[in-house]
Design a protein around this motif. Structure first.
Motif, short mmCIF file in Angstrom:
data_model
loop_
_atom_site.label_atom_id
_atom_site.label_comp_id
_atom_site.label_asym_id
_atom_site.label_seq_id
_atom_site.Cartn_x
_atom_site.Cartn_y
_atom_site.Cartn_z
N ASP A 192 13.66 105.49 36.35
CA ASP A 192 14.38 106.75 36.57
C ASP A 192 13.49 107.95 36.27
O ASP A 192 13.53 108.96 36.98
N GLN B 278 10.44 108.24 36.75
CA GLN B 278 9.36 108.41 37.74
C GLN B 278 9.82 109.15 39.00
O GLN B 278 9.02 109.39 39.90
N GLN B 279 11.09 109.53 39.05
CA GLN B 279 11.65 110.10 40.27
C GLN B 279 10.88 111.33 40.77
O GLN B 279 10.50 111.41 41.94
N GLN C 211 8.65 111.63 44.33
CA GLN C 211 8.93 112.54 45.45
C GLN C 211 7.75 113.48 45.70
O GLN C 211 7.47 113.82 46.87
N ASN D 230 18.70 116.84 48.27
CA ASN D 230 18.52 115.40 48.17
C ASN D 230 18.05 114.77 49.47
O ASN D 230 18.02 113.55 49.58
N GLU E 155 16.88 110.58 46.22
CA GLU E 155 17.27 109.83 45.03
C GLU E 155 17.06 108.33 45.20
O GLU E 155 17.01 107.59 44.22
N LEU F 141 14.42 106.83 46.05
CA LEU F 141 13.10 106.38 45.60
C LEU F 141 13.22 105.57 44.31
O LEU F 141 12.82 104.40 44.25
N SER F 142 13.77 106.16 43.27
CA SER F 142 13.93 105.42 42.02
C SER F 142 15.03 104.37 42.13
O SER F 142 14.92 103.28 41.55
N GLU F 143 16.07 104.67 42.87
CA GLU F 143 17.19 103.73 43.05
C GLU F 143 16.68 102.41 43.63
O GLU F 143 16.99 101.32 43.13
#
Length: 418
Positions: A22, A24-25, A29, A129, A390, A392-394
């Protein structure tokens, strides 16, 4: 989800790694924006080289072995009718613990569909987003998901149980013609496959995929003056028109099979009988056994056309991605991914698709795989391409959990079937 699987996905070690992902979000991006601004169209060898440098640098943190594999040239037919060879870039192979008892092949591509002279070169925010930009979803964002999932996984004790290999191709968007043999070879060394094409914007993943083939039919006739010597000529456009009608009529000859004549060239002036005409067409097919039927029907059309006096008709290309059916092993992998998603509060659904990707190649080599584990996004292959930021980390967290479950034996029944 079994209690045993639930328990291994909620340990303190796993929770700590999920928190790290989380965190690293923002970095992810920022990196995807930088990478998106590097034009790495499939034929832009300089751009591919620049992108290669970025990827190799990013993956060095994993203390891996890295191999750069120059791909063979491939044949293409120019609009002039000339058959020539075109150069491809290099596949990036990154691997660790290749002799482990559990092995995963993670694939993707770093080329895009946007040529060097494309007007679509920069990113911009559609909202807080949603990021629009070349390759953000397909699939530079996916490469970052892969990288960060592996970084998180390597922080855990369970990583010692898994050998992983990453293959990143420079020619996926042109059909993986040069990288296909390498994909098939490395698939033989793995137990499961994970590919990082984008999921749909709502998170839905691809299940079954149709197969695909790209072809060019070239008709050579004889030029003549359209007024003075019309009957001395052999009109390549007219003969090609008849061929196109017959090709199109093959649509529906097998369930789900479609033929799309798409690009037509021919002739130079209205007062000249055209001596050259070409059509580029695509076929999509649902079942592996449809391929020999289709190839046989096309060859009949070509052979018949070649009986016409004064004409030479040639066919180039072929079926480069076989259909992807869902084996029992594939269904078990899909179920596991659903369970991992549930532990994150994600509902994972699958839909069949007519699109193709490297997942087709892996399945043809017998490797169970899920091939839309990248970011959520849409409008790919257009200047409206977007990524849900969002995700990306998800999605990195989802892949981390898949690797963790695999390391703890959740797919050992799949391994025993290989």
């Amino acid at each position: 989800m079994s209690n045993d699987l639930m328990n291994l996905l909620v340990t303190d070690e796993v929770k700590t790694t999920l928190d790290w992902l989380d965190a690293q979000q923002v970095s992810m991006q920022e990196t995807v924006i930088n990478w998106s601004h590097i034009n790495s169209g499939s034929r832009n060898l300089d751009g591919l080289s620049a992108m290669e440098d970025e990827i190799v640098s990013a993956f060095r943190c994993l203390d891996t072995e890295i191999e750069l594999i120059q791909l063979e040239d491939t044949e293409t037919v120019l609009d002039s009718g000339e058959v020539t060879q075109v150069a491809n870039g290099r596949t990036i192979r990154i691997f660790k613990r290749p002799t482990a008892n559990r092995r995963v092949l993670m694939t993707g591509h770093y080329d895009t569909v946007f040529p060097k002279n494309s007007a679509f070169q920069k990113t911009h925010w559609l909202d807080e987003n949603t990021l629009n930009g070349p390759g953000v979803a397909d699939m530079k964002g996916g490469i970052l998901v892969m990288l960060h999932a592996l970084q998180g996984f390597e922080k855990t004790a369970a990583a010692a149980n898994v050998g992983w290999e990453v293959l990143l191709s420079p020619d996926e968007e042109t059909g993986s013609l040069a990288s296909a043999p390498l994909l098939a070879d490395r698939a033989q060394a793995a137990h499961i496959g994970m590919t990082y094409e984008p999921a749909l914007a709502d998170g839905t993943l691809a299940g079954e995929r149709k197969g695909s083939g790209n072809y060019t039919v070239r008709v050579q006739g004889k030029a003549a003056h359209a007024g003075r010597e019309f009957f001395e000529g052999r009109n390549a456009v007219v003969l090609l028109a008849g061929i196109i009608g017959k090709l199109s009529a093959l649509t529906g000859g097998r369930e789900g099979l479609t033929v799309n004549p798409a690009v037509i060239t021919g002739g130079v002036a209205p007062n000249i009988v055209p001596d050259l005409a070409m059509c580029r067409f695509n076929v999509r097919l649902k079942a592996p056994e449809d391929a020999p039927w289709f190839e046989g029907e096309v060859q009949k059309i070509i052979d018949t056309a070649n009986t016409e006096d004064g004409f030479t008709v040639e066919l180039f290309g072929g079926i480069n991605r076989p259909p992807k059916a869902l084996s029992d092993a594939n269904l078990k992998l899909m179920d596991l991914i659903g369970a991992c998603g549930k532990s994150l509060g994600l509902s994972i659904a699958y839909v069949p698709t007519g699109g193709c990707c490297e997942g087709n190649n892996l399945a043809a080599a017998g490797l169970p795989n899920v091939d839309t584990l990248g970011v959520r996004g849409g409008m790919i292959h257009s200047d409206e391409e977007f990524m849900i930021v969002e995700s990306l980390s998800e999605r990195a967290k989802l892949s981390f959990l898949i690797l963790t479950a695999f390391a703890h034996g959740a797919l050992d029944s799949v391994i025993s079937a290989r």
